[in-house]
Scaffold this active site. Structure first.
Site, PDB file in Angstrom:
ATOM      1  N   ALA A 250       0.056   0.899   8.506  1.00 25.29           N
ATOM      2  CA  ALA A 250       0.282   0.983   6.931  1.00 25.29           C
ATOM      3  C   ALA A 250       0.577  -0.560   6.493  1.00 25.29           C
ATOM      4  CB  ALA A 250       1.346   1.950   6.443  1.00 25.29           C
ATOM      5  N   LYS A 251       0.454  -0.643   5.232  1.00 25.42           N
ATOM      6  CA  LYS A 251       0.615  -2.063   4.694  1.00 25.42           C
ATOM      7  C   LYS A 251       1.979  -2.807   5.318  1.00 25.42           C
ATOM      8  CE  LYS A 251      -2.390  -1.778   0.874  1.00 25.42           C
ATOM      9  NZ  LYS A 251      -2.928  -1.530  -0.506  1.00 25.42           N
ATOM     10  N   ARG A 252       2.819  -2.060   5.447  1.00 21.77           N
ATOM     11  CA  ARG A 252       4.095  -2.914   5.796  1.00 21.77           C
ATOM     12  C   ARG A 252       3.947  -3.247   7.022  1.00 21.77           C
ATOM     13  NH1 ARG A 252       4.790   2.790   6.359  1.00 21.77           N
ATOM     14  NH2 ARG A 252       4.728   3.532   8.566  1.00 21.77           N
TER      15      ARG A 252
END
Ligand code: GLU
Length: 281
Positions: A250-252
């Site tokens: 994910a973007k994290r």
């Protein structure tokens, strides 16, 4: 058969491996003979940034992808969504919803819970029961409101609907699991479901490719297609990229942005091999 596909990123951060894989997937199935298109999904004006949009396009080009013009930017087309919403409202399939997140939580608590839909607890329908004068008065007094689809009325209108996924086969839609979905948010005059469905039609997409995390959402899109008399594309929901722990990227995961991998000296070929290696079939 050749297809028109698209990749539809939201410019809320740098492109990461998971999204880049989705773009690569769409580009691969479009060729040869089809078209691969891009769409910038930036209806969330608070979270989207032009610099991320530029960076996404640049990273896609660095990966060797090319796309047909024009790139459709959703924030340039709010009128299209407004017109579609107007059609649904004229057909008495929508209602204004004044609830805050907190109101919804309290209502669900008071009712002792709510059925769980694919997107979380289903909206309890509080504002569906408001009288016409109350709606009008609250709107004219300037109270912020979202617009929701009256799901029960909508599915009664269309009857059962099916759609086809290139991997999973023929699917019978069950959009009612979502409850009265939001078609226009308080902070932006459309929603994910409405804009994505309309744009796929307007862009002439024949094969919608995206991750399996959006598989269930297609039931809602199929319903909107029927209500708005839009084209019905075929779908291909692809597996999500996962790390060794089985969790999806994910973007994290900052280290897995294409920017970061570029900075570390990886070539486009390395990155493409990396993505193919992470696919969790
Ligand atoms: N904009 C969505 C995302 O970034 C993709 C929507 C779609 O492909 O239907 O997750």
């Amino acid at each position: 058969m050749s297809a028109v596909t698209r990749f539809a990123p939201s410019p809320t951060g740098y492109l990461h491996l998971g999204h880049a894989y989705s773009a690569l997937f769409a580009a691969r199935v479009a060729r040869p003979g089809g078209d691969f298109l891009l769409r910038i999904e930036d209806i969330d004006r608070g979270r989207c940034r032009p610099e991320f949009e530029d960076a996404i396009l640049e990273d896609l080009a660095w990966l060797g992808l090319s796309w047909a013009q024009p790139v459709r930017r959703q924030s340039d087309h709010f009128d299209d969504y407004k017109n579609a919403l107007g059609e649904l409202s004229d057909a008495a399939l929508t209602y204004p919803c004044f609830c805050t997140r907190k109101d919804i939580e309290l209502e669900i608590e008071a009712a002792g819970g709510a059925p769980h839909g694919p997107d979380g607890p289903v909206y309890p329908g509080t504002c569906r029961h408001l009288s016409k004068p109350e709606r009008e008065e609250r709107i004219s007094s300037g109270e912020a409101h979202a617009v929701r689809l009256d799901m029960e009325k909508a599915v009664t209108r269309t009857g059962p609907l099916t759609w086809t996924d290139a991997a999973a086969g023929d699917i019978t839609g069950r959009p009612e699991r979502f409850g009265d979905v939001v078609l226009a948010r308080k902070d932006t005059p459309t929603s994910y479901h409405l804009s994505v469905t309309l744009d796929d039609h307007i862009q002439g997409i024949t094969l919608v490719t995206r991750g399996t995390d959006l598989f269930e959402a297609t039931d809602v899109h199929r319903l909107l297609q029927e209500l708005l008399k839009l084209n019905v594309p075929t779908y291909h929901h692809h597996p999500l990229l996962t790390g060794d722990d089985g969790k999806r990227f994910a973007k994290r995961d900052k280290s897995l942005t294409i920017r970061e991998l570029r900075a570390r000296g990886h070539s486009p070929d390395d990155v493409i091999k990396m993505m193919d290696g992470f696919v969790n079939d």
